[in-house]
Design a protein around this motif. Structure first.
Motif, PDB file in Angstrom:
ATOM      1  N   GLN A 120     134.407  51.282 106.541  1.00  0.00           N
ATOM      2  CA  GLN A 120     135.562  50.807 105.764  1.00  0.00           C
ATOM      3  C   GLN A 120     136.642  50.270 106.699  1.00  0.00           C
ATOM      4  O   GLN A 120     137.246  49.225 106.430  1.00  0.00           O
ATOM      5  N   ALA A 121     136.880  50.974 107.814  1.00  0.00           N
ATOM      6  CA  ALA A 121     137.880  50.514 108.789  1.00  0.00           C
ATOM      7  C   ALA A 121     137.455  49.179 109.384  1.00  0.00           C
ATOM      8  O   ALA A 121     138.294  48.273 109.585  1.00  0.00           O
ATOM      9  N   TYR A 123     135.623  46.861 107.916  1.00  0.00           N
ATOM     10  CA  TYR A 123     135.832  45.830 106.899  1.00  0.00           C
ATOM     11  C   TYR A 123     137.312  45.445 106.819  1.00  0.00           C
ATOM     12  O   TYR A 123     137.654  44.263 106.702  1.00  0.00           O
ATOM     13  N   ARG A 124     138.171  46.489 106.863  1.00  0.00           N
ATOM     14  CA  ARG A 124     139.610  46.184 106.820  1.00  0.00           C
ATOM     15  C   ARG A 124     140.034  45.381 108.063  1.00  0.00           C
ATOM     16  O   ARG A 124     140.831  44.444 107.975  1.00  0.00           O
ATOM     17  N   ASP A 126     138.158  43.423 109.862  1.00  0.00           N
ATOM     18  CA  ASP A 126     137.600  42.072 109.721  1.00  0.00           C
ATOM     19  C   ASP A 126     138.478  41.228 108.807  1.00  0.00           C
ATOM     20  O   ASP A 126     138.776  40.050 109.115  1.00  0.00           O
ATOM     21  N   ALA A 127     138.895  41.846 107.686  1.00  0.00           N
ATOM     22  CA  ALA A 127     139.761  41.114 106.755  1.00  0.00           C
ATOM     23  C   ALA A 127     141.093  40.773 107.430  1.00  0.00           C
ATOM     24  O   ALA A 127     141.610  39.648 107.285  1.00  0.00           O
ATOM     25  N   TYR A 128     141.651  41.705 108.182  1.00  0.00           N
ATOM     26  CA  TYR A 128     142.928  41.462 108.870  1.00  0.00           C
ATOM     27  C   TYR A 128     142.771  40.367 109.930  1.00  0.00           C
ATOM     28  O   TYR A 128     143.623  39.494 110.067  1.00  0.00           O
TER      29      TYR A 128
END
Length: 142
Positions: A120-121, A123-124, A126-128
């Protein structure tokens, strides 16, 4: 007079005429001779003894069959008891092995939860990073 007292006319009191050819005469019943009775009794007792022996033999054979069936059933239950004891012993062994593995299984569960949190971290992050890249490209165009 007796006929009038009974209410039967005198003409009916007379014996009817019978045809001798249609009437059978009865013979006097004669008892068989003593020797015949003795022989018949012996024969009857002999046959009765044979019959009772057969009945008792059949009953005895039925009981022997039941006894054999009971013995076989008892042996089958002993086999089933041995199988149940072996299954119980194996189940206890498996439960002990599972109890020995339980700390490792707990560690695997903890690691799995940590991997899920790390994913989850990622993915976050990557999005950031994609947002930052988009801002950088926007600023670069100016």
């Amino acid at each position: 007079m007796a006929a009038a007292a009974e209410g039967v006319p005198a003409t009916r009191r007379e014996e009817p005429v019978r045809d001798d050819a249609a009437v059978e005469t009865a013979e006097e019943a004669k008892e068989p001779a003593e020797a015949d009775i003795t022989e018949l009794c012996r024969d009857m007792f002999s046959k009765m003894a044979t019959y009772l022996t057969g009945e008792l033999t059949a009953t005895s054979e039925d009981y022997k069959l039941l006894e054999n069936m009971n013995k076989l059933t008892s042996l089958k239950y002993l086999e089933m008891k041995d199988i149940a004891i072996n299954i119980s012993r194996n189940l206890k062994d498996l439960n002990q092995k599972y109890a020995g593995l339980q700390p490792y299984l707990d560690q695997i569960n903890v690691i799995e939860e940590q991997v899920a949190a790390l994913e989850q971290a990622a993915y976050r992050l990557d999005a950031y990073s994609k947002k930052l890249e988009a801002k950088y490209k926007k600023l670069e165009k100016r």
